[in-house]
Design a protein around this motif. Structure first.
Motif, mmCIF file in Angstrom:
data_model
loop_
_atom_site.group_PDB
_atom_site.id
_atom_site.type_symbol
_atom_site.label_atom_id
_atom_site.label_comp_id
_atom_site.label_asym_id
_atom_site.label_seq_id
_atom_site.Cartn_x
_atom_site.Cartn_y
_atom_site.Cartn_z
ATOM 1 N N SER B 64 0.848 -1.186 0.000
ATOM 2 C CA SER B 64 0.000 0.000 0.000
ATOM 3 C C SER B 64 0.885 1.238 0.000
ATOM 4 N N PHE B 65 0.426 2.311 -0.620
ATOM 5 C CA PHE B 65 1.223 3.541 -0.575
ATOM 6 C C PHE B 65 0.349 4.766 -0.337
ATOM 7 N N TRP B 66 0.992 5.772 0.192
ATOM 8 C CA TRP B 66 0.337 7.017 0.578
ATOM 9 C C TRP B 66 0.666 8.084 -0.456
ATOM 10 N N HIS B 67 -0.315 8.854 -0.830
ATOM 11 C CA HIS B 67 -0.027 10.044 -1.631
ATOM 12 C C HIS B 67 -1.065 11.108 -1.301
ATOM 13 N N ASP B 68 -0.578 12.228 -0.838
ATOM 14 C CA ASP B 68 -1.439 13.389 -0.642
ATOM 15 C C ASP B 68 -2.652 13.060 0.243
ATOM 16 N N GLY B 69 -2.401 12.363 1.327
ATOM 17 C CA GLY B 69 -3.482 12.087 2.284
ATOM 18 C C GLY B 69 -4.292 10.840 1.977
ATOM 19 N N LYS B 70 -4.104 10.300 0.787
ATOM 20 C CA LYS B 70 -4.879 9.115 0.409
ATOM 21 C C LYS B 70 -3.973 7.880 0.391
ATOM 22 N N VAL B 71 -4.542 6.741 0.733
ATOM 23 C CA VAL B 71 -3.792 5.491 0.688
ATOM 24 C C VAL B 71 -4.392 4.594 -0.386
ATOM 25 N N THR B 72 -3.547 4.153 -1.293
ATOM 26 C CA THR B 72 -3.961 3.177 -2.300
ATOM 27 C C THR B 72 -3.465 1.812 -1.831
ATOM 28 N N THR B 73 -4.381 0.909 -1.632
ATOM 29 C CA THR B 73 -3.958 -0.411 -1.148
ATOM 30 C C THR B 73 -3.433 -1.255 -2.300
ATOM 31 N N SER B 74 -2.778 -2.352 -1.932
ATOM 32 C CA SER B 74 -2.143 -3.220 -2.927
ATOM 33 C C SER B 74 -3.179 -3.720 -3.925
ATOM 34 N N LYS B 75 -2.695 -4.004 -5.090
ATOM 35 C CA LYS B 75 -3.545 -4.415 -6.203
ATOM 36 C C LYS B 75 -4.440 -5.598 -5.821
ATOM 37 N N GLY B 239 -28.315 7.659 6.763
ATOM 38 C CA GLY B 239 -27.241 6.684 6.585
ATOM 39 C C GLY B 239 -26.309 7.005 5.435
ATOM 40 N N SER B 240 -26.648 7.992 4.639
ATOM 41 C CA SER B 240 -25.757 8.372 3.538
ATOM 42 C C SER B 240 -24.565 9.158 4.095
ATOM 43 N N LEU B 241 -23.532 9.296 3.280
ATOM 44 C CA LEU B 241 -22.329 9.961 3.756
ATOM 45 C C LEU B 241 -22.399 11.466 3.564
ATOM 46 N N GLY B 242 -21.896 12.178 4.574
ATOM 47 C CA GLY B 242 -21.887 13.628 4.522
ATOM 48 C C GLY B 242 -20.486 14.159 4.309
ATOM 49 N N ALA B 243 -20.180 15.246 5.012
ATOM 50 C CA ALA B 243 -18.909 15.938 4.812
ATOM 51 C C ALA B 243 -17.733 15.094 5.315
ATOM 52 N N ARG B 244 -16.564 15.403 4.767
ATOM 53 C CA ARG B 244 -15.316 14.797 5.234
ATOM 54 C C ARG B 244 -15.012 15.338 6.621
ATOM 55 N N ASN B 245 -14.728 14.443 7.570
ATOM 56 C CA ASN B 245 -14.392 14.845 8.932
ATOM 57 C C ASN B 245 -12.924 15.280 8.992
ATOM 58 N N ASP B 246 -12.578 15.981 10.043
ATOM 59 C CA ASP B 246 -11.211 16.512 10.170
ATOM 60 C C ASP B 246 -10.274 15.461 10.798
ATOM 61 N N ALA B 247 -10.187 14.324 10.144
ATOM 62 C CA ALA B 247 -9.305 13.237 10.574
ATOM 63 C C ALA B 247 -8.537 12.804 9.346
ATOM 64 N N HIS B 248 -7.226 13.043 9.352
ATOM 65 C CA HIS B 248 -6.462 12.853 8.115
ATOM 66 C C HIS B 248 -5.209 12.010 8.312
ATOM 67 N N CYS B 249 -4.920 11.242 7.304
ATOM 68 C CA CYS B 249 -3.735 10.382 7.328
ATOM 69 C C CYS B 249 -2.554 11.179 6.794
ATOM 70 N N VAL B 250 -1.555 11.415 7.636
ATOM 71 C CA VAL B 250 -0.430 12.237 7.193
ATOM 72 C C VAL B 250 0.740 11.407 6.670
ATOM 73 N N ALA B 264 -1.118 3.675 9.656
ATOM 74 C CA ALA B 264 -1.247 5.114 9.441
ATOM 75 C C ALA B 264 -0.865 5.951 10.649
ATOM 76 N N VAL B 265 -0.380 7.130 10.363
ATOM 77 C CA VAL B 265 -0.327 8.213 11.339
ATOM 78 C C VAL B 265 -1.554 9.074 11.059
ATOM 79 N N LEU B 266 -2.419 9.224 12.053
ATOM 80 C CA LEU B 266 -3.647 10.006 11.855
ATOM 81 C C LEU B 266 -3.582 11.294 12.664
ATOM 82 N N GLN B 267 -3.982 12.339 12.004
ATOM 83 C CA GLN B 267 -3.986 13.653 12.625
ATOM 84 C C GLN B 267 -5.457 14.054 12.799
ATOM 85 N N PHE B 268 -5.867 14.253 14.040
ATOM 86 C CA PHE B 268 -7.251 14.642 14.319
ATOM 87 C C PHE B 268 -7.300 16.120 14.680
#
Lengths: 596, 596
Positions: B64-75, B239-250, B264-268
């Motif tokens: 898995s790799f991290w880029h710009d706050g997002k993690v792409t898991t293995s194929k 039950g639908s998804l709303g706004a992005r919460n302020d919890a981010h993977c750095v 992950a390192v998570l920044q809240f």
């Protein structure tokens, strides 16, 4: 924190346990006195921790790589090897006639330990050159010695051992590489060799491959293998380099550890044949290769000790620094984790095993020097036999223990240990090769049983047990709980080892598989008993020094505590190992292959 | 060869040792009969070896790799998790009310073992969700249950556990993350969490973080920690998804193993505060987190068993295939290395430890089901106590043994094992996390001593020893060398374990450090004695089946041989461990910190 040579323990072991004084009294070793030894070690320690250690983690992160037949080694390796060679470290144990320093093995061994401790991947290039030098020294012609030795001893060139082939693995009887005589005294060599450590690199001008191959009429099996010199670049009569030889690196391996050291696949003779020169006589290649291997096996044992020491130092530094949770006895705030008993237990286990393995190896090195330099041929022969008994134990046990030590090193770091950044994980990965290459632990154990124990009906092995018992007797003279504990476990260990030697000798003919089912356990048992013996001897010396008020009291006190730890925690396993060897073969061998 | 679920042994253990029949007679477990169990296991095995196992080595090579706050898991991970969720595997042990299948732990456990055995990295996402589900089920409000449980149980969303902070490590008293009440029933959460498994990924629509943090007036230490739900995306009333919460993977970590699973390192709260919802009551967070942790700890124990099984299977396949050297009894040509005694010894050691740990864990799972479903409250309470005693052993011992098994797996492969291509090395790297996360082995051992042994004066622990002795008595009834060996070592093991329990109970007040110096050894001793007990029980069942001429004779014969191996080679270590615990603390604690 970077690796620091454990000078105090090294000098203690050399002087007090491994008989440096006796070695320096041997003919040809007169210069190797305690002062010289200390000066050499100090100089080497400075070089190793200043120049070599800093390249270790960096080399793991940016390994050697292959491109188009060429290998570029990790950053800094080339320059460091130049410094290593120029300072004369490659030649430490090699004859002055060929540019070496001619120091005994007992002084060379701690230097080797430091180098491996600082950087296993780097040190391998020197280890392989050492092996090539030993083989040429023993079996090479005068012309070959004149051509190859000085450049190897001075680190201008490096050497390799080419044994393994894809289809053969450790089974040298299955070697298929061919060597065809050209009628002019040279041969053309053809074949593929794998797992060739530093088989290609950019750290020296030339690489001298020592290659096992078969001549056209050679008998099958190990009796038909010959040894050839195959230089990467041909060497002209004046010693300058000539044409590129037909020996090429087609790839290097992607490995679990020792990533900075290139492990090459070498292709010989794809473009007409690689020029090779026979070493010694045809069909005696295995014999010569064993010279290299025995030197290399002892060296790999020192890799185990060095790596364990490095893992221990790193774990201690972390455990002193990392503050977490309160003390069990109560403390207002968190304490450094070295205060937590299980962390302490792991550190002591790492320390005790490392010290015991170091002591046993240095003692073996001292015995090696007696075997090579003593005036009396009988004394030489006896010491050579003892040394040869100890080599598979130094190789097998030191490396097996180093895996455990490296594992504990990660564990002390907790979650941080699993992150590659800390470096603890590198030791865990690097350690795993040590019980495999230069003969797996099982191959060492086969040697220990077949050549070293059974041939003389266990006589030599039992003579060592008798010496262990004598030390136990001395320990009984000291009235303290520490010495009582050490004595108790050492005596039991001696009983267990003797029972196992008897078992091996008595059953090897009637039921060979039953004996070999416990071969590795026998090797490990011999390791802990003989290592425990050295710790017992060390405790006795420490006690005498303390009683006399001499030297560093804290060091001697620590030595006694460490010896006790070794007895209670490591030696205490001897009875279980004895049971597993003597009664355990039915469980090992009871299933049919189809039941797996 | 890819991982195959060991169906035969799994079903044997469930039916013959872990009392599946008894479990299926419990109220609410009526559907969980032997036929259902077998059908579920077969279906799961097919899925796991077909879909999940093939992603294991590939995920290691391309983590898995991290880029710009997002993690792409293995194929392939994303697609496989979708299939996993849709087939209902996430909900196997969870209530039907929330979309689960409501099966008992005894049936869920082999499925969990398979999943981990096939692919540790993949399985972690499910393990973490299981923990979050357990915690919400126990401590969540009805509204929280209604909002979060079904999406978690059906694998639409996943869950995480956020405990560790950089300065605190395993010491939760040092947690500093803050949760500030907003007056509307919600909180704003601020802080940094590290080592968050699947803390960010692309495999599900939403991630439900369960986060430990302190409210403004919370008392210091572990009594001031509260548990909060912090969803990655806010959840609307429908039950639908709303706004992005302020919890981010750095960032994510570069690890030794389990590389496909993002850590992950998570920044809240870096952008105003992450919206959080209190779970249960303030300051009771640790208690709720322990619900997750206990479920997760048992799960990590199963990771150990699953990984060991996979390493064993791979080593067996290699050993049957790899031809090298002649047979010791003489053979014209080379033989497969499985015929060499030391390879056989390693395979048997891998097999025996894996089977013993599996048996102990499944027995614990069956006890868990009785504790949760039995009609009689007293029976429930007693079984709960037994289960809780076993959890740290299942976690600690299974994972410690899995390290040894993975190590032997590499060793069986020889040089090939050190090359990453073979996959053996991946097990060795992956295994190293298991003795660390969800509480290191030392933390498990603290739990075993503190909460599980000392509180009732060792009564429950000793009641298990009595059961071990009863089995030893039954073994004595069978007249054969195998059963004599098993009985002998099991009886000694029981004696050693009882002596250690007495030692722990008698000294914990007077000298706590002396007791905790042996804590991990006590855990391991309990592991081998209770694991050996299960192997003894298994041998008795096998012997009865053989006598009655029922079932697969080769399987039962192999079980008896394996039980004997366990006794001679693993249980035989009990006396050394007892000595190290009872006499060994002086060596552990004897040095001053400065002497390291």
């Amino acid at each position: 924190m970077s690796y620091q040579a454990p000078m105090k323990d090294m000098l203690f072991v050399m002087n007090e346990l491994a008989n440096l004084e006796g070695v320096s009294a041997l003919p040809g070793c007169e210069d190797a006195n305690a002062e010289t030894a200390e000066a050499v070690l100090e100089e080497n320690a400075k070089f190793v921790s200043g120049v070599i250690a800093p390249l270790n983690h960096a080399g793991d992160k940016e390994p050697s790589f292959w491109h188009d037949g060429k290998v570029t080694t990790s950053k800094g390796f080339k320059e460091a090897f130049k410094q290593f060679a120029e300072a004369g470290w490659q030649g430490l144990q090699h004859p002055t006639d060929f540019g070496g320093q001619g120091l005994p093995k007992l002084i060379g061994t701690p230097c080797v330990e430091m180098l491996h401790g600082a950087n296993l991947s780097f040190a391998l290039v020197a280890l392989l050159s050492d092996g090539a030098i030993e083989a040429l020294m023993t079996a090479g012609s005068d012309e070959q010695k004149a051509t190859y030795l000085e450049p190897l001893v001075t680190g201008k060139w490096t050497g390799t051992m080419n044994l393994t082939e894809p289809q053969a693995g450790s089974d040298l009887a299955a070697v298929r590489s061919r060597a065809v005589p050209q009628g002019d005294g040279t041969y053309k060599v053809f074949g593929t060799k794998i797992f060739i450590t530093y088989g290609e690199h950019d750290m020296a001008e030339n690489i001298i491959h020592l290659v096992l191959a078969r001549t056209p009429d050679a008998p099958p099996g190990v009796k038909g293998i010959s040894l050839f010199i195959v230089p990467k670049f041909m060497v002209n009569a004046d010693g300058s380099l000539g044409a590129r030889n037909d020996a090429h690196c087609v790839s290097i391996e992607h490995k679990l550890g020792i990533k900075a050291s290139p492990t090459a696949v070498l292709q010989f003779g794809d473009n007409g044949g690689a020029v090779g020169y026979l070493v010694g006589e045809e069909n005696r290649g295995l014999e010569y290769m064993f010279i290299m291997m025995n030197a290399a096996r002892f060296g790999v044992g020192m890799q185990g000790v060095g790596l364990a020491e490095n893992a221990y130092q790193q774990a201690v530094a972390f455990a002193k620094d990392r503050v977490q949770s309160r003390d069990l006895n109560g403390s207002p705030a968190g304490v450094a984790i070295i205060h937590h008993p299980d962390v302490r237990r792991m550190l002591m286990s790492m320390r005790a095993q490392t010290e015991a393995a170091r002591a046993l190896a240095y003692v073996a090195a001292g015995i090696h020097d007696v075997a090579h330099h003593h005036a009396d041929a009988e004394v030489r022969a006896h010491n050579q036999a003892v040394y040869e008994y100890l080599v598979p134990i130094v190789k097998g046990w030191s490396t097996e223990m180093s895996e455990n030590v490296a594992r504990d090193g990660v564990q002390v770091h907790g979650g941080m240990g699993f992150i590659e950044e800390t470096g603890a994980a590198q030791h865990y990965r690097d350690a795993k090769i040590l019980t495999i290459y230069e003969g797996t632990t099982a191959i060492q154990a086969n040697d220990l049983i077949g050549r070293k124990t059974v041939r003389d009906g266990g006589a030599l092995a039992k003579s060592l047990v008798a010496q262990v018992r004598a030390t136990a007797g001395e320990l009984a003279q000291v009235n303290s709980p520490e010495f009582a504990a050490i004595r108790k476990h050492l005596e039991r260990g001696a009983d267990d080892l003797e029972a196992v030697i008897d078992f091996v000798v008595n059953h090897v003919k009637s039921d060979i598989k039953c004996v070999f089912a416990g071969s590795v356990l026998y090797l490990k048992l011999a390791g802990i008993v003989l290592g425990g013996w050295q710790m017992g001897r060390a405790a006795l010396v420490a006690q005498k020094k303390l009683a006399a008020g001499e030297g560093d009291a804290a060091f001697y006190h620590a030595k006694i505590v460490t010896a006790r730890f070794f007895a209670d925690h490591i030696l205490s396993g001897s009875s279980g190992m004895r049971a597993a060897i003597v009664d355990g073969s039915a469980g090992v061998l009871g299933l049919e292959v189809e039941q797996f």
